[in-house]
Each structure stands twice: as structure tokens, then as C-alpha cells.
Design an enzyme around this catalytic site. Sequence first.
Site, PDB file in Angstrom:
ATOM      1  N   SER A   1      19.408  19.061  49.085  1.00 35.41           N
ATOM      2  CA  SER A   1      18.965  20.423  48.768  1.00 35.41           C
ATOM      3  C   SER A   1      19.623  21.415  49.708  1.00 35.41           C
ATOM      4  O   SER A   1      19.954  21.088  50.855  1.00 35.41           O
ATOM      5  CB  SER A   1      17.448  20.517  48.905  1.00 35.41           C
ATOM      6  OG  SER A   1      17.007  21.874  48.896  1.00 35.41           O
TER       7      SER A   1
ATOM      8  N   TYR B   1      10.184  19.480  54.196  1.00 32.11           N
ATOM      9  CA  TYR B   1      11.213  19.202  53.195  1.00 32.11           C
ATOM     10  C   TYR B   1      12.600  19.559  53.726  1.00 32.11           C
ATOM     11  O   TYR B   1      13.556  18.789  53.587  1.00 32.11           O
ATOM     12  CB  TYR B   1      10.900  20.003  51.934  1.00 32.11           C
ATOM     13  CG  TYR B   1      11.913  19.881  50.818  1.00 32.11           C
ATOM     14  CD1 TYR B   1      12.095  18.682  50.140  1.00 32.11           C
ATOM     15  CD2 TYR B   1      12.670  20.983  50.426  1.00 32.11           C
ATOM     16  CE1 TYR B   1      13.006  18.570  49.099  1.00 32.11           C
ATOM     17  CE2 TYR B   1      13.578  20.894  49.386  1.00 32.11           C
ATOM     18  CZ  TYR B   1      13.745  19.686  48.731  1.00 32.11           C
ATOM     19  OH  TYR B   1      14.653  19.598  47.709  1.00 32.11           O
TER      20      TYR B   1
ATOM     21  N   LYS C   1      15.726  16.916  54.324  1.00 31.16           N
ATOM     22  CA  LYS C   1      17.010  17.037  53.636  1.00 31.16           C
ATOM     23  C   LYS C   1      18.161  17.250  54.628  1.00 31.16           C
ATOM     24  O   LYS C   1      19.284  16.771  54.392  1.00 31.16           O
ATOM     25  CB  LYS C   1      16.960  18.173  52.617  1.00 31.16           C
ATOM     26  CG  LYS C   1      16.084  17.877  51.408  1.00 31.16           C
ATOM     27  CD  LYS C   1      16.505  16.608  50.684  1.00 31.16           C
ATOM     28  CE  LYS C   1      15.787  16.463  49.346  1.00 31.16           C
ATOM     29  NZ  LYS C   1      16.114  15.170  48.684  1.00 31.16           N
TER      30      LYS C   1
END
Length: 250
Positions: A137, A151, A155
Site C-alpha cells: 500500500s 497498517y 506495509k
Amino acid sequence: MNDLTGKRALVTGSSRGIGLAIAQALSHAGCLVAVNGRQSREVERIVATLPGAVAVVGDVCHPEEAQRIVSEVERQLGGLDILVCNVGSGKSVPPGAETYPEWQRVFALNLWSTTNMVEAGRKALAANRGAVVCISSICGSEVIPGAPVTYSVAKAALNAYVRGVARPFAADGIRINALAVGNVMFPGSTWEDKWRVNPAAVQEMLNKSVPMARLGRVEEVAEVVLFLASERASFVTGATWTVDGGQLHS
């Protein structure tokens, strides 16, 4: 054109969304595809639509399950040429509200899901000079305002993992790359929910933050995966390719 006729591909989390589009694109390019997910009914439904596809149900967040999944793919398809690590989720707590259990949950979904599968599949991939593509991402590339910190960190770690293992994997004939994906719309996605609630607010954000001023399509992500999995990308490894409509600044 990316001709992958006869290649054996495993796509994790491929019963919906980006993973499904990748499985479909690989199948259309001539691959025999192993469809993975945690729900047998959904996986079997997708397999029925793809010629030569097989079902491999299981949770890749657990290392013993990852090993079983790879073994099942080898049994059903006779080997493994392409591994696409797609499992992940950007749903987490707001920035500043992180807890130890939430760090563990998000890392399992967004990092261990990949490292488990790559470690489990390394021997099979080396036997065929295979390719790995990891779906990451843009949140792992720079700070995206409002994105969950758990998150984003997971990533970022995934991107570092891809860079770090590319050199030793190259000695085995394996290429590994990642895609830093931006805002993509598909059924059941966060962006579908946001668009349904307030399309004007979503479009305003896109106009402000994304030069192309729109959401991405799953097919656009799948096309880049096809390239990276093919011999056309034979000199590409350890890279993170950005697919975000120009959103990243750095």
C-alpha cells in the site's frame, strides 16, 4: 501481451476484490490458478468460473496453514511458478489508539500473511525460477493522513522485507516485487462504503489528493501484477511499484 500459458499460480485472498481480479487476469493469460480464501463456498464459486483453477482453502496468517496450502498447490497443479501475496486489510484503530493486540492482528494480516507464504513456497518457486508479487500500500511509502498507523507500519515493513530478501532469493532464481496500491474501488471495499455514504466528500478528497482525480480499478492493479509475474520483467526484483493515480508526493 503477457503470455503465461501453463504457469502455475497461487493468489492468496483471491475470492474477492483485488485478489479476484488478479486470479482472473492470470487465468486469462494462460495460468493454472490456485484460488485461496478462508471460506470454502466463496473459493469454490470462483474456481468454477476459471478454467483449470483449483481451490486451496486456508488461513495464510498461520505458518503451518501456509505450508499446507503450498503442499496442496503442488499436489493439485504439480508445482508453483507464481505466488501473489494479496491478503491484507487496512481496517484498524485511529492513529494514536494502538494496542498490543491490535498490532499483532494487523501485522498478521499485512506482513505475516506474506512472509509465511513466501517461506513456505520458496523451495517450490526456486525449482521453477519463479516470481513473487506482494500487494502492499502507499501507506507503507509515506504518511497518508488519517491512515491507521498499525497498517502503515506493517506495509512499510512489507516493503522493506521485499527489498531485503530480493538479493538472497535472486541466487535461487526467484524474483520478488511489491505493489504500493492506492485507493481502489471494488464490491465490499472501504471506498465503496465511503462512496455510498458521501460521494461528494470522496470526490473532493480525490480532486485534492490524487492527480488523476479518481479511484483505481482492480483490473489496473492486476495488469501490473501480470507484467511483474512475466518474463517481460525478468530484470526486475526488489522493487516496489506504485499504482495510485499519482497520489504519492515522494
